[in-house]
Motif scaffolding. Structure first.
Motif, PDB file in Angstrom:
ATOM      1  N   THR A  20       0.873  -1.164   0.000  1.00 52.52           N
ATOM      2  CA  THR A  20       0.000   0.000   0.000  1.00 52.52           C
ATOM      3  C   THR A  20       0.911   1.215   0.000  1.00 52.52           C
ATOM      4  O   THR A  20       1.743   1.369   0.897  1.00 52.52           O
ATOM      5  N   ALA A  22       1.609   5.582  -0.780  1.00 48.34           N
ATOM      6  CA  ALA A  22       0.997   6.915  -0.764  1.00 48.34           C
ATOM      7  C   ALA A  22       1.015   7.554  -2.145  1.00 48.34           C
ATOM      8  O   ALA A  22       0.122   8.326  -2.488  1.00 48.34           O
ATOM      9  N   PRO A  59      -2.750   2.665  -3.975  1.00 49.72           N
ATOM     10  CA  PRO A  59      -2.967   3.520  -2.803  1.00 49.72           C
ATOM     11  C   PRO A  59      -3.806   2.792  -1.762  1.00 49.72           C
ATOM     12  O   PRO A  59      -4.478   1.809  -2.074  1.00 49.72           O
ATOM     13  N   GLY A  60      -3.782   3.285  -0.555  1.00 53.98           N
ATOM     14  CA  GLY A  60      -4.603   2.716   0.506  1.00 53.98           C
ATOM     15  C   GLY A  60      -6.063   3.014   0.283  1.00 53.98           C
ATOM     16  O   GLY A  60      -6.449   3.712  -0.649  1.00 53.98           O
ATOM     17  N   GLY A  61      -6.864   2.489   1.167  1.00 53.43           N
ATOM     18  CA  GLY A  61      -8.289   2.732   1.073  1.00 53.43           C
ATOM     19  C   GLY A  61      -9.055   1.940   2.103  1.00 53.43           C
ATOM     20  O   GLY A  61      -8.493   1.125   2.833  1.00 53.43           O
ATOM     21  N   THR A  71      -8.785  -1.733   6.443  1.00 56.94           N
ATOM     22  CA  THR A  71      -8.355  -0.500   5.792  1.00 56.94           C
ATOM     23  C   THR A  71      -6.868  -0.617   5.522  1.00 56.94           C
ATOM     24  O   THR A  71      -6.103  -1.037   6.392  1.00 56.94           O
ATOM     25  N   HIS A  73      -3.168   1.104   4.522  1.00 59.12           N
ATOM     26  CA  HIS A  73      -2.401   2.350   4.546  1.00 59.12           C
ATOM     27  C   HIS A  73      -0.923   2.022   4.601  1.00 59.12           C
ATOM     28  O   HIS A  73      -0.530   0.957   5.088  1.00 59.12           O
ATOM     29  N   PRO A  74      -0.080   2.936   4.099  1.00 60.77           N
ATOM     30  CA  PRO A  74       1.365   2.727   4.201  1.00 60.77           C
ATOM     31  C   PRO A  74       1.794   2.748   5.665  1.00 60.77           C
ATOM     32  O   PRO A  74       1.027   3.188   6.542  1.00 60.77           O
ATOM     33  N   ASP A  76       3.078   3.829   9.235  1.00 63.34           N
ATOM     34  CA  ASP A  76       3.001   5.151   9.856  1.00 63.34           C
ATOM     35  C   ASP A  76       4.035   5.360  10.959  1.00 63.34           C
ATOM     36  O   ASP A  76       4.154   6.456  11.481  1.00 63.34           O
ATOM     37  N   ASP A 125       7.789   5.010   0.987  1.00 63.68           N
ATOM     38  CA  ASP A 125       6.706   4.997   1.971  1.00 63.68           C
ATOM     39  C   ASP A 125       7.169   4.543   3.349  1.00 63.68           C
ATOM     40  O   ASP A 125       6.377   4.493   4.278  1.00 63.68           O
TER      41      ASP A 125
END
Length: 150
Positions: A20, A22, A59-61, A71, A73-74, A76, A125
């Motif tokens: 995933t 950004a 991309p995430g989602g 969900t 996401h890259p 964090d 990322d």
């Protein structure tokens, strides 16, 4: 695009890795331009053939019907990782020099760990990537147990 370029086996199974990201173009440029992968598909999803495998990037989602409570996401927090790519190379010093010159930022230079020489870098990322060259392992020398292990 040829079928052989895609991660689509005619029988059995093959392994790909989904990331995933950004910014798809930025990640695509890193895996192709720095690590030498071949872009098979630009987007939706982006597919880069790297060595004998493929990276699939999107991309995430939020949740989808086939993953209703998930969900994407890259990373964090660059101080933690639950998985990472592990690239095995024949000449780690060469990879370190060449990839550094192309913009890769390694955490340290290659370090001899008895069974292997290895170092780590991050993609745009923040995904952790181990680069290792088997050395002692080829002669039965095993790695030390992980830090904090039993």
């Amino acid at each position: 695009m040829r079928r052989d370029d895609l991660p689509a086996p005619e029988s059995g199974m093959l392994l790909t890795h989904f990331l995933t990201v950004a910014d798809v173009p930025r990640s695509r440029d890193f895996y192709a331009g720095v690590l030498g992968g071949e872009v098979v598909l630009d987007e939706n999803p982006c597919i880069v053939r790297l060595a004998n495998s493929w990276l699939i990037m999107n991309p995430g989602g939020g949740p989808t019907p086939d993953k209703p409570d998930v969900t994407l996401h890259p990373p964090d927090d660059p101080r933690t990782a639950t998985s990472f790519l592990n690239l095995r190379v024949a000449d780690i010093e060469r990879c370190y020099r060449e990839w550094s010159a192309l913009g890769a930022e390694f955490l340290t230079p290659p370090i001899d760990r008895k069974a292997e020489i290895r170092c780590y870098l991050r993609d745009p990322d923040g995904y952790l990537i181990e680069v290792g060259q088997s050395t002692g392992l080829l002669h039965g020398v095993l790695a030390d147990p992980p830090a904090g292990g039993r």
